[in-house]
Design a protein around this motif. Structure first.
Motif, PDB file in Angstrom:
ATOM      1  N   ASP A  67      -3.768  -1.971  -8.745  1.00  0.00           N
ATOM      2  CA  ASP A  67      -4.787  -0.938  -8.713  1.00  0.00           C
ATOM      3  C   ASP A  67      -5.520  -0.618  -7.119  1.00  0.00           C
ATOM      4  O   ASP A  67      -6.482  -0.190  -7.043  1.00  0.00           O
ATOM      5  CB  ASP A  67      -6.054  -0.784  -9.668  1.00  0.00           C
ATOM      6  N   SER A  68      -4.958  -1.479  -6.398  1.00  0.00           N
ATOM      7  CA  SER A  68      -5.494  -1.504  -4.957  1.00  0.00           C
ATOM      8  C   SER A  68      -5.191  -0.111  -4.302  1.00  0.00           C
ATOM      9  O   SER A  68      -4.366   0.619  -4.962  1.00  0.00           O
ATOM     10  CB  SER A  68      -4.698  -2.540  -4.233  1.00  0.00           C
ATOM     11  N   TYR A  69      -5.619   0.005  -3.289  1.00  0.00           N
ATOM     12  CA  TYR A  69      -5.825   1.467  -2.499  1.00  0.00           C
ATOM     13  C   TYR A  69      -4.278   1.811  -2.252  1.00  0.00           C
ATOM     14  O   TYR A  69      -3.711   0.894  -1.534  1.00  0.00           O
ATOM     15  CB  TYR A  69      -6.584   1.598  -1.462  1.00  0.00           C
ATOM     16  N   MET A  70      -3.762   2.906  -2.539  1.00  0.00           N
ATOM     17  CA  MET A  70      -2.412   3.253  -2.277  1.00  0.00           C
ATOM     18  C   MET A  70      -2.255   4.393  -1.250  1.00  0.00           C
ATOM     19  O   MET A  70      -3.109   5.615  -1.383  1.00  0.00           O
ATOM     20  CB  MET A  70      -1.573   3.668  -3.408  1.00  0.00           C
ATOM     21  N   GLN A  71      -1.379   4.677  -0.297  1.00  0.00           N
ATOM     22  CA  GLN A  71      -1.377   5.478   0.808  1.00  0.00           C
ATOM     23  C   GLN A  71      -0.670   6.687   0.192  1.00  0.00           C
ATOM     24  O   GLN A  71       0.205   6.443  -0.768  1.00  0.00           O
ATOM     25  CB  GLN A  71      -0.538   5.086   2.312  1.00  0.00           C
ATOM     26  N   ARG A  72      -0.788   7.869   0.615  1.00  0.00           N
ATOM     27  CA  ARG A  72      -0.328   9.031  -0.086  1.00  0.00           C
ATOM     28  C   ARG A  72       0.006   9.936   1.125  1.00  0.00           C
ATOM     29  O   ARG A  72      -0.359   9.852   2.227  1.00  0.00           O
ATOM     30  CB  ARG A  72      -1.088   9.658  -1.149  1.00  0.00           C
TER      31      ARG A  72
ATOM     32  N   THR B 146       0.818  -1.296  -0.171  1.00  0.00           N
ATOM     33  CA  THR B 146      -0.065   0.058   0.219  1.00  0.00           C
ATOM     34  C   THR B 146       1.066   1.216  -0.003  1.00  0.00           C
ATOM     35  O   THR B 146       0.326   2.261  -0.251  1.00  0.00           O
ATOM     36  CB  THR B 146      -0.983   0.002   1.226  1.00  0.00           C
TER      37      THR B 146
ATOM     38  N   GLU C 270       2.868   5.436  -4.242  1.00  0.00           N
ATOM     39  CA  GLU C 270       3.242   6.881  -3.881  1.00  0.00           C
ATOM     40  C   GLU C 270       4.470   7.296  -4.973  1.00  0.00           C
ATOM     41  O   GLU C 270       4.605   8.471  -5.392  1.00  0.00           O
ATOM     42  CB  GLU C 270       3.437   7.308  -2.412  1.00  0.00           C
TER      43      GLU C 270
END
Lengths: 165, 253
Positions: free
Chosen positions: B218-223, B168, B172
């Motif tokens: 395409d999974s949720y990525m922290q930013r 995850t 970024e």
């Protein structure tokens, strides 16, 4: 008139050829290929050097040694200039430097620096002690960033290999 | 935003990501599983420190406020740090450290490869120099992913867990914002589209060889790291890294 007392460029090269790498105290900074250019700007000597590795902790020490050697040789006004491009390569280590490395027990870089040697197969590194080519890599990194650790399977001695970059 | 301001921010992002990951790697010194790995982690960290110094010296020069790379490293607070979130993640077990390193190395490798052709001479020079070092880092970390992934049942399970946990934070590296646009237009930094594809291909090939599952791209990525929004652990890292120069500002070697 003062200029006349200052050494020639060749004289400066000779002085620097006696400044040794603190990590490998048999090879000079000239043989190592890190002195890229010397230039007299009237009374001032400009020395252009390039670091071997970005994080080489010896770089600052080497700069001190160079300044000291030049001051002792009667050159008071020296400007050191660090140059990153083109990036240092082991291809710049002179033939005499390679021989001295080997005599000191460090296998010199094998072949020429190219992408192939960086990413490709491991090179055949001859043992600096007995010359055998039956050697194996123990560790990709050695006592310093520029070296890897090898072992000779004939004479069984471990040795440092100066990586080809 | 001027190009100079954007470039300064971009350089901070690069330099900070390097310095924070290097600091993390140094936490292993004295604790690594085998001596060879201790040497490797220390040397990789040293390369990253060196590259961070080059990037941050250039950033300080562009800021033009007379600060040094050291001032930037030791004098900024957490919210002023621009490092990627992946670089600040704690070491975990050895698989966690290697998963973090591998995903970072693959990004770092393709990014420097592109940056060495930057229209900014200084950026190109630092990148070309760093690329030689990062090539080694990537070779080593990808080899470890394969050895542990395709190793024993336990090493496989731990490596898979490590990849899944760090995943995850990988997105970024490929994200862009208003800082990138003027720099891409000026040819100073690359467009991330090609690098994203290269990174994805390298990761998917390596994980397949390692008999590991590649999590969904395409999974949720922290930013947020690049904008100064960090996790709690960065504060602890900075506290340790900055204590001495902050407590004894006049200390010299």
């Amino acid at each position: 008139m003062i200029r006349a007392q200052l050494p020639s460029l060749q004289g400066v090269w000779d002085i620097l050829d006696r400044v040794l790498d603190p990590e490998v105290p048999v090879v000079s900074v000239v043989e190592l290929g890190i002195i890229r250019d010397l230039e007299w700007q009237q009374q001032r000597l400009q020395v252009t050097l390039t670091p071997t590795y970005s994080g080489c902790p010896a770089t600052a020490f080497i700069e001190e040694e160079i300044l000291q050697a030049l001051h002792q040789a009667g050159i008071p006004d020296v400007q050191l200039r660090q140059q990153l491009a083109p990036a240092w390569t082991t291809d710049w280590i002179s033939e005499s430097g390679r021989n001295k490395l080997r005599d000191y027990g460090i296998a010199p870089p094998v072949g020429s620096a190219s992408k192939r040697s960086l990413l490709g197969e491991d090179p055949i590194v001859a043992c600096p002690q007995c010359g055998s080519e039956h050697t194996e890599r123990v560790s990709e990194f050695g006592s310093t960033a520029c070296k890897a650790l090898y072992r000779c399977t004939d004479c069984l001695e471990p040795f440092d290999y100066f990586k080809c970059i | 935003m001027t190009t100079q301001h954007a470039l300064t921010e971009y350089l901070l992002r690069l330099g900070d990501s390097n310095i924070i990951l290097a600091q993390r790697l140094c936490e292993w010194i004295g604790h690594a599983p085998v001596l060879e790995e201790e040497l490797a982690l220390g040397n990789v960290a040293l390369d990253l420190f060196g590259q961070a110094r080059s990037w941050l010296e250039y950033a300080a020069q562009l800021q033009g406020e007379g600060r040094s790379a050291d001032d930037l490293v030791f004098g900024r607070n957490e919210r002023e740090y621009r490092n990627l979130l992946i670089s600040e993640q704690s070491n975990g077990n050895y698989a966690d450290t290697l998963a973090r390193q591998y995903l970072f190395d693959a990004w770092h490798y393709y990014l420097l490869q592109a940056l060495q052709h930057s229209t900014d001479e200084q950026v190109a020079a630092i990148a070309a120099k760093g690329l030689k070092e990062v090539t080694y880092h990537l070779r080593r970390s990808s080899a470890w992913i394969k050895r542990l992934g395709d190793g024993t049942e336990e090493s496989h399970q731990k490596m898979q867990q490590a990849i899944d946990d760090i995943w995850t934070y990988s997105g970024e590296m490929m994200m862009t914002d208003a800082i990138d646009a003027p720099l891409v237009a000026a040819g100073i930094v690359p467009d991330m589209t090609a690098i994203t594809a290269q990174w994805q291909a390298h990761v998917s090939t390596t994980l397949t060889e390692a008999t590991l599952c590649c999590p969904a791209q395409d999974s949720y990525m922290q930013r947020g790291g690049k904008q100064g929004l960090h996790g709690e652990q960065l504060g602890f890292l900075l506290a340790e890294m900055q204590f001495l120069p902050r407590a004894y500002p006049d200390a010299v070697w």
